[in-house]
Scaffold this motif. Structure first.
Motif, short mmCIF file in Angstrom:
data_model
loop_
_atom_site.label_atom_id
_atom_site.label_comp_id
_atom_site.label_asym_id
_atom_site.label_seq_id
_atom_site.Cartn_x
_atom_site.Cartn_y
_atom_site.Cartn_z
N ALA A 92 0.85 -1.08 -0.04
CA ALA A 92 0.02 -0.09 -0.08
C ALA A 92 0.87 1.35 0.00
CB ALA A 92 -0.97 -0.15 1.32
N GLY A 93 2.16 1.23 -0.10
CA GLY A 93 2.98 2.35 0.15
C GLY A 93 2.88 2.85 1.43
N ILE A 94 2.71 2.41 2.62
CA ILE A 94 2.78 2.86 3.96
C ILE A 94 4.27 2.58 4.36
CG2 ILE A 94 1.90 2.77 5.99
CD1 ILE A 94 -0.76 1.52 4.65
N ASP A 95 4.90 3.58 4.73
CA ASP A 95 6.43 3.65 4.85
C ASP A 95 6.93 3.65 6.36
OD1 ASP A 95 5.83 6.25 5.03
OD2 ASP A 95 7.63 6.71 3.86
N LYS A 96 5.99 4.04 7.05
CA LYS A 96 6.46 4.17 8.58
C LYS A 96 5.68 3.22 9.33
CE LYS A 96 5.28 8.54 8.07
NZ LYS A 96 5.49 8.76 6.72
N LEU A 97 6.27 2.40 10.40
CA LEU A 97 5.82 1.14 11.35
C LEU A 97 6.52 1.43 12.55
CD1 LEU A 97 4.35 -2.31 10.47
CD2 LEU A 97 5.89 -1.93 12.56
N ILE A 98 5.70 1.53 13.77
CA ILE A 98 6.32 1.29 15.11
C ILE A 98 5.68 0.09 15.46
CG2 ILE A 98 6.30 2.31 17.43
CD1 ILE A 98 5.73 5.21 15.74
N PHE A 99 6.84 -0.79 16.27
CA PHE A 99 6.41 -2.24 16.62
C PHE A 99 6.44 -2.27 18.03
CE2 PHE A 99 8.47 -6.40 17.02
CZ PHE A 99 7.18 -7.11 16.86
N SER A 100 5.55 -3.03 18.76
CA SER A 100 5.85 -3.32 20.14
C SER A 100 6.58 -4.36 20.24
CB SER A 100 4.62 -3.78 20.71
OG SER A 100 3.52 -2.69 20.60
N SER A 101 8.06 -4.32 20.63
CA SER A 101 8.90 -5.66 21.03
C SER A 101 9.03 -5.56 22.55
CB SER A 101 10.29 -5.49 20.27
OG SER A 101 10.96 -6.44 20.53
N THR A 102 10.03 -6.31 22.99
CA THR A 102 10.04 -6.75 24.51
C THR A 102 11.58 -7.00 24.70
OG1 THR A 102 9.56 -8.46 25.94
CG2 THR A 102 9.60 -9.16 23.44
N ALA A 103 11.99 -6.76 26.15
CA ALA A 103 12.98 -7.01 26.69
C ALA A 103 13.42 -8.34 26.66
CB ALA A 103 13.03 -6.49 28.04
N ALA A 104 12.24 -9.49 26.40
CA ALA A 104 12.27 -10.66 26.45
C ALA A 104 13.46 -11.22 25.42
CB ALA A 104 10.80 -11.40 26.37
N VAL A 105 13.66 -10.25 24.49
CA VAL A 105 14.52 -10.74 23.35
C VAL A 105 16.19 -10.99 23.88
CG1 VAL A 105 13.27 -9.76 21.60
CG2 VAL A 105 15.37 -8.27 22.74
N TYR A 106 16.31 -10.36 25.11
CA TYR A 106 17.60 -10.45 25.73
C TYR A 106 17.79 -11.64 26.51
CZ TYR A 106 17.68 -5.36 24.55
OH TYR A 106 17.74 -4.24 23.98
N GLY A 107 16.90 -12.33 26.84
CA GLY A 107 16.84 -13.52 27.82
C GLY A 107 17.20 -13.03 29.22
N THR A 108 18.24 -13.73 29.87
CA THR A 108 18.58 -13.65 31.06
C THR A 108 19.85 -12.61 30.79
OG1 THR A 108 17.78 -15.48 32.01
CG2 THR A 108 19.41 -14.29 33.44
N PRO A 109 19.91 -11.42 31.38
CA PRO A 109 21.12 -10.68 31.26
C PRO A 109 22.25 -11.36 32.02
CG PRO A 109 19.02 -9.08 31.93
CD PRO A 109 18.81 -10.66 32.11
N ALA A 110 23.32 -10.85 31.39
CA ALA A 110 24.72 -11.70 31.99
C ALA A 110 25.23 -11.07 33.25
CB ALA A 110 25.69 -11.64 30.99
N SER A 111 24.72 -9.96 33.42
CA SER A 111 25.24 -9.25 34.83
C SER A 111 23.97 -8.23 35.27
CB SER A 111 26.56 -8.34 34.43
OG SER A 111 25.79 -7.11 33.68
N ALA A 112 24.03 -7.57 36.57
CA ALA A 112 23.12 -7.01 37.04
C ALA A 112 23.54 -5.19 36.67
CB ALA A 112 23.10 -6.97 38.69
N GLU A 113 23.66 -5.13 35.50
CA GLU A 113 23.63 -3.81 34.90
C GLU A 113 22.66 -3.52 34.00
OE1 GLU A 113 26.07 -1.63 35.53
OE2 GLU A 113 26.87 -3.14 37.14
N PRO A 114 22.32 -2.27 33.67
CA PRO A 114 20.97 -1.99 32.98
C PRO A 114 21.29 -2.54 31.44
CG PRO A 114 21.47 -0.03 34.08
CD PRO A 114 22.63 -0.96 34.41
N VAL A 115 20.67 -3.09 30.60
CA VAL A 115 20.81 -3.87 29.54
C VAL A 115 20.48 -2.82 28.37
CG1 VAL A 115 19.77 -5.45 27.80
CG2 VAL A 115 19.60 -5.68 30.61
N LYS A 116 21.65 -2.79 27.29
CA LYS A 116 21.84 -2.00 26.37
C LYS A 116 21.46 -2.60 24.99
CE LYS A 116 26.17 0.42 27.70
NZ LYS A 116 25.60 1.91 27.62
N GLU A 117 20.94 -2.06 24.03
CA GLU A 117 20.48 -2.65 22.67
C GLU A 117 21.50 -3.29 22.14
OE1 GLU A 117 17.96 0.96 23.62
OE2 GLU A 117 20.31 0.49 23.71
N THR A 118 22.69 -3.25 22.42
CA THR A 118 23.87 -3.96 21.86
C THR A 118 24.09 -5.22 22.67
OG1 THR A 118 25.34 -2.53 23.24
CG2 THR A 118 25.24 -2.02 20.75
N ALA A 119 23.31 -5.76 23.71
CA ALA A 119 23.68 -6.75 24.56
C ALA A 119 23.01 -8.15 23.55
CB ALA A 119 22.54 -6.82 25.72
#
Length: 329
Positions: A92-119
């Protein structure tokens, strides 16, 4: 989000199959289509009948244990239907989308530090995996077509509209603050605490609780970002600080003035000790400024909404509104 867009003067069209939601929760000023985003013919109809500029994609299944017992259902609803929606948008030529994702993509963080997108992206259940697969599809779609997106990785969303218009209403909810508010009002016999032996100050899991109204503001900022022609972005949505399960239960008891029973249970498989967001990217790229980062305020709005559901009448939230107007949050 629908209310906030309307408040901002936007035209809004809603598609919802109402499998967990309610028709009465949709603002009357919005145009409403009852249906599934996996229905390509319905999407073509909606896109033909309305001049759609951007899509905010919230549709999906979100209960982790359910995703383990019904993985194919989650891959169909979260991943397969996102593919249908993205394909229809490109067509349809709609070129903008905002998606609801989740911190669940990181699984269990490796440390007790705030999680960055590069984790590392190491989801531990079909829910997290289905969202990560959707992110990958959006990334590849943006590379191949005139299409840009913002994927917002939510941490623990809680609270309700401070104006009292809407809030979480689903039966058998699993979110801690919702569950605790129900217990405080006598709708549940008790609240279960899963694990008291984590390496945290009080032994219970620590999470980053973000007020739903601040999360909505992040989506509004993401829409403005895409309208400026900025490139696709994946960003965390959280406050960068956390509260333990016992902190949350104490806040609900304090704000409600009603003690409730607590059951102490063994840990659940896959639960991490500490999950907190590093939201620097959202703050810098989207100019997102959270304003409701206060646990008691989150609980107040959630409790006010729960009372409305219980009484089937608008709660007296005048004091809350005065606090907001005073700029204290």
């Amino acid at each position: 989000m629908v209310w906030a867009l309307l408040d901002a003067g936007e035209d809004v069209v809603v598609i919802d199959r109402l499998s967990t939601g309610f028709r009465w929760a949709v603002a009357p000023q919005a145009r409403f289509y009852l249906g599934d985003i996996g229905d390509a013919d319905l999407l073509r109809q909606v896109f033909f009948e309305n001049e759609i500029e951007a899509i905010v994609h919230f549709a999906g299944s979100i209960v982790v244990p359910e995703s383990v017992s019904d993985p194919l259902g989650y891959y169909e609803n979260n991943t397969g239907n996102t593919r249908v929606l993205a394909s229809a948008a490109v067509e349809a030529g709609i070129d903008k989308l905002i998606f609801s994702s989740t911190a669940a993509v990181y699984g269990t963080p490796a440390s007790a530090e705030p999680v960055k997108e590069t984790a590392p992206l190491l989801p531990e259940n079909p829910y997290g995996q289905s969202k990560l697969m959707s992110e990958i599809m959006l990334r590849d779609t943006a590379r191949a077509h005139d299409f840009r997106y913002v994927a917002l990785r939510y941490f623990n969303v809680a609270g309700a509209d401070p104006k009292g218009r809407t809030g979480q209403s689903t039966d058998r909810a699993t979110h801690l603050i919702k569950v605790a508010c129900e217990a405080a009002l006598g709708k549940r016999r008790s609240v279960a605490v899963y694990g008291t032996d984590y390496s945290t100050p009080d032994g219970t899991g620590v999470r980053d609780y973000i007020h739903v109204a601040d999360l909505v503001q992040a989506h509004l900022r993401a829409l403005a970002y895409l309208r400026r022609g900025e490139p696709s972005l994946v960003a965390n949505c959280g406050y960068g600080s956390g509260y333990s399960v016992l902190n949350v239960l104490a806040a609900v008891a304090r704000v409600s003035g009603r003690p409730f029973a607590v059951e102490y249970c063994p840990r659940r498989a896959g639960d991490a000790a500490f999950v907190v967001a590093d939201s620097t990217l959202a703050r810098e790229k989207l100019a997102w400024v959270p304003r409701l980062a206060d646990l008691d305020l989150i609980v107040e709005t959630a409790l006010a909404w729960e009372e409305r559901l219980e009484q089937d009448a608008t709660p007296d939230i005048g004091a809350l509104r005065r606090r907001l107007a005073a700029g204290g949050f």
